[in-house]
Design a protein around this motif. Structure first.
Motif, mmCIF file in Angstrom:
data_model
loop_
_atom_site.group_PDB
_atom_site.id
_atom_site.type_symbol
_atom_site.label_atom_id
_atom_site.label_comp_id
_atom_site.label_asym_id
_atom_site.label_seq_id
_atom_site.Cartn_x
_atom_site.Cartn_y
_atom_site.Cartn_z
ATOM 1 N N PRO A 214 0.836 -1.214 0.000
ATOM 2 C CA PRO A 214 0.000 0.000 0.000
ATOM 3 C C PRO A 214 0.859 1.248 0.000
ATOM 4 N N ASN A 215 0.271 2.388 -0.439
ATOM 5 C CA ASN A 215 1.005 3.656 -0.400
ATOM 6 C C ASN A 215 0.872 4.311 0.974
ATOM 7 N N VAL A 216 1.515 5.459 1.140
ATOM 8 C CA VAL A 216 1.560 6.130 2.443
ATOM 9 C C VAL A 216 0.170 6.541 2.913
ATOM 10 N N SER A 217 -0.637 7.066 2.004
ATOM 11 C CA SER A 217 -1.993 7.492 2.361
ATOM 12 C C SER A 217 -2.831 6.315 2.834
ATOM 13 N N SER B 265 1.083 11.904 15.792
ATOM 14 C CA SER B 265 -0.116 12.744 15.702
ATOM 15 C C SER B 265 -0.072 13.612 14.445
ATOM 16 N N LEU B 266 1.080 14.235 14.177
ATOM 17 C CA LEU B 266 1.209 15.059 12.969
ATOM 18 C C LEU B 266 1.024 14.222 11.706
ATOM 19 N N PHE B 267 1.568 13.016 11.698
ATOM 20 C CA PHE B 267 1.432 12.133 10.543
ATOM 21 C C PHE B 267 -0.038 11.801 10.277
ATOM 22 N N LEU B 268 -0.783 11.479 11.340
ATOM 23 C CA LEU B 268 -2.179 11.074 11.167
ATOM 24 C C LEU B 268 -3.101 12.268 10.909
ATOM 25 N N ILE B 269 -2.673 13.475 11.293
ATOM 26 C CA ILE B 269 -3.469 14.672 11.011
ATOM 27 C C ILE B 269 -3.243 15.146 9.578
ATOM 28 N N LEU B 270 -1.973 15.208 9.169
ATOM 29 C CA LEU B 270 -1.630 15.849 7.900
ATOM 30 C C LEU B 270 -1.718 14.921 6.699
ATOM 31 N N THR B 271 -1.368 13.642 6.857
ATOM 32 C CA THR B 271 -1.310 12.747 5.694
ATOM 33 C C THR B 271 -2.637 12.619 4.971
ATOM 34 N N PRO B 272 -3.763 12.329 5.656
ATOM 35 C CA PRO B 272 -5.031 12.242 4.918
ATOM 36 C C PRO B 272 -5.428 13.570 4.267
ATOM 37 N N VAL B 273 -5.110 14.695 4.937
ATOM 38 C CA VAL B 273 -5.486 16.005 4.400
ATOM 39 C C VAL B 273 -4.684 16.311 3.134
ATOM 40 N N ILE B 274 -3.394 15.976 3.140
ATOM 41 C CA ILE B 274 -2.529 16.274 1.989
ATOM 42 C C ILE B 274 -2.770 15.296 0.847
ATOM 43 N N SER C 136 -5.415 13.064 0.306
ATOM 44 C CA SER C 136 -6.769 12.986 -0.256
ATOM 45 C C SER C 136 -7.697 13.983 0.447
ATOM 46 N N PRO C 137 -7.550 15.285 0.151
ATOM 47 C CA PRO C 137 -8.417 16.295 0.780
ATOM 48 C C PRO C 137 -9.875 16.115 0.361
ATOM 49 N N SER C 138 -10.774 16.392 1.306
ATOM 50 C CA SER C 138 -12.206 16.233 1.036
ATOM 51 C C SER C 138 -12.984 17.249 1.858
ATOM 52 N N THR C 139 -14.274 17.357 1.571
ATOM 53 C CA THR C 139 -15.127 18.298 2.312
ATOM 54 C C THR C 139 -15.268 17.890 3.775
ATOM 55 N N GLU C 140 -15.047 16.609 4.068
ATOM 56 C CA GLU C 140 -15.137 16.148 5.455
ATOM 57 C C GLU C 140 -14.104 16.847 6.331
#
Length: 472
Positions: free
Chosen positions: A196-199, A400-409, A411-415
């Motif tokens: 799997p990739n990082v995201s 914490s920074l990894f789990l906060i920033l990785t999904p946002v960077i 695959s950003p979404s309206t959620e």
């Protein structure tokens, strides 16, 4: 009047098992395996790694509980380290997470019990909600009876949970040792799967953390634990080690019986596993799922009530929440937690709001670690009966920074926008409550009437109960 320190090492461990082990181990494997691209070694590594990460985060929080051994220690600490607005924001996140989580668990218990009577169709909503409310209020009454009855109930619940996981784990080991060749072949071909990739790894970690959510529960009840500086770190290390090993063995058992495709297509992996290994046992499966959730509901109510209790003692919530009955229980805070959870059950669509709390939870963990470092720098001479090593603190900040920033960077979404709006609403509520506190003299008479109605008395302020702040 104060909360009783009546929980020893045994009951604290039972509380930890009850708060941590829930339906996450039954539900999360589906999403984790999907995000791992069916790669079994990565899948098992993430389960083991998240166990270690949750232990690291909980051990860091244990220093806070040892330094400030009061109920709601995290809130008490954040207010002194980072200010009132940050502390209130933490309460905003925790209240939503606790009450909506309690509502979801009660509805799941009711659904699993009632569905047995509707084998050929979906159970109707009205009896499901009525049973969920009955379960919720029963646990609310139990919590109002004091921490000791809740501790004994959670001891029974924890022993049941451990027994079920041991049964699943041992069955899987037996099937691997003496079972058919197809049980072993899935592990032999494991290295052939794609990586799997990082995201995807970040999403898988978030899924696994759902199964470890209760690992920080002991910090909430630090004011009711005997010798918290010794008991909390020891319980976290021993208890979470047992939970991590059981989770790994349970997942190995799932993989030994079911194919990866069957796990991904299953709504509840444990139910599918039970139907395969022990067919025609629907009643027992429903009871087992309910047993897994009973302890989690009682821990959720205790956690929510202690949040109201701590915030009230610091003047950010009405004073009545910090008053105790003759059983040394914050009965009004219990009632408030049950009422808010009842709203979630009645308006079951509100439970979907819990997904917007995810980002806030990791932001809160990050703020705790920043506050810990700040306190180390500003007050190096503050007595710390238990002191965690700095690499653990920096590791918790990095995760914490990894789990906060990785999904946002990635695959950003309206959620993510809704999550930011949720946090901003917490700040608006902080400014509103600050205004009401300045003009809240008229509420004193109402507080007196409530005090007489519930027969409760004011509790001592936590600063009088912290040895490091009272050297004499």
């Amino acid at each position: 009047m104060q909360l009783l320190r009546g929980l020893g090492f045994f009951h604290v461990n039972m509380f930890l098992f009850s708060a941590t082990i829930g339906t996450g181990i039954f539900v999360s494997p589906k999403g984790v395996l999907k995000y791992c691209s069916l790669n079994i070694p990565i899948f098992l590594s993430i389960w083991a790694g998240c166990g270690l990460l949750s232990m690291m985060n909980a051990v860091c929080l244990a220093e806070i509980a040892a330094t400030y051994p009061v109920s709601g220690a995290s809130y008490y600490f954040l207010k002194r380290a980072l200010g009132s607005s940050v502390a209130f924001l933490s309460i905003w996140i925790k209240i939503f997470a606790c009450t909506l989580g309690i509502s979801a668990q009660c509805l799941l218990i009711a659904s699993s019990l009632i569905q047995c009577f509707y084998s050929e169709c979906q159970a109707p909503e009205l009896p499901k909600k009525c049973l969920a409310l009955a379960i919720l209020w029963s646990f609310g009454i139990l919590s109002a009876r004091g921490i000791k009855p809740v501790a004994w109930f959670n001891t029974i619940s924890s022993l049941m949970k451990l027994s079920v996981l041991c049964l699943i784990s041992l069955t899987g080991i037996v099937l691997l040792v003496i079972g058919k060749k197809e049980n072993v072949s899935r592990f032999e071909k494991a290295l052939e799967a794609e990586l799997p990739n990082v995201s995807q790894i970040a999403e898988a970690i978030l899924q696994v953390y759902y199964a470890y959510l209760g690992s920080s529960f002991l910090i909430v009840i630090a004011g009711e634990i005997k010798r918290p500086a010794e008991t909390i770190p020891k319980s976290i290390i021993y208890g979470l080690s047992v939970v991590t090993v059981l989770y790994l063995l349970t997942n190995v058992s799932f993989l030994a019986v079911l194919t990866s495709e069957e796990i991904i297509s299953s709504d509840s992996v444990a139910v599918t596993w039970m139907n395969r290994v022990f067919p025609s046992m629907q009643w027992i499966i429903s009871l087992l799922i309910s047993a897994f959730l009973f302890g989690s509901v009682s821990c959720g109510i205790v956690s929510a009530s202690r949040i109201f209790y701590a915030t009230s003692q610091e003047g950010q919530f009405p004073f009545i929440y910090s008053m105790l009955n003759d059983l040394h229980s914050p009965v009004v805070a219990d009632l408030q937690a049950v009422i808010l959870s009842s709203v979630g059950i009645i308006s079951s669509n509100m439970i979907y709001l819990i997904k917007y709390v995810g980002l806030g939870t990791w932001c809160l963990n990050l703020l705790n670690m920043i506050g810990l470092l700040k306190l180390r720098y500003q007050n190096p001479d503050l007595p710390r009966p238990y002191k965690v090593r700095l690499p653990f603190v920096f590791g918790s900040i990095a995760s914490s920074l990894f789990l906060i920033l990785t999904p946002v960077i990635q695959s950003p979404s309206t959620e993510h926008v809704y999550q930011v709006v949720f946090l901003f609403c917490g700040l608006l509520c902080y400014w509103l409550q600050a205004y009401l506190n300045r003009h809240g003299v008229c509420f004193n008479r109402i507080t007196c009437y409530w005090q007489l109605l519930f027969n409760v008395s004011p509790s001592e302020h936590p600063e009088k109960l912290i040895p490091s702040l009272n050297p004499n």
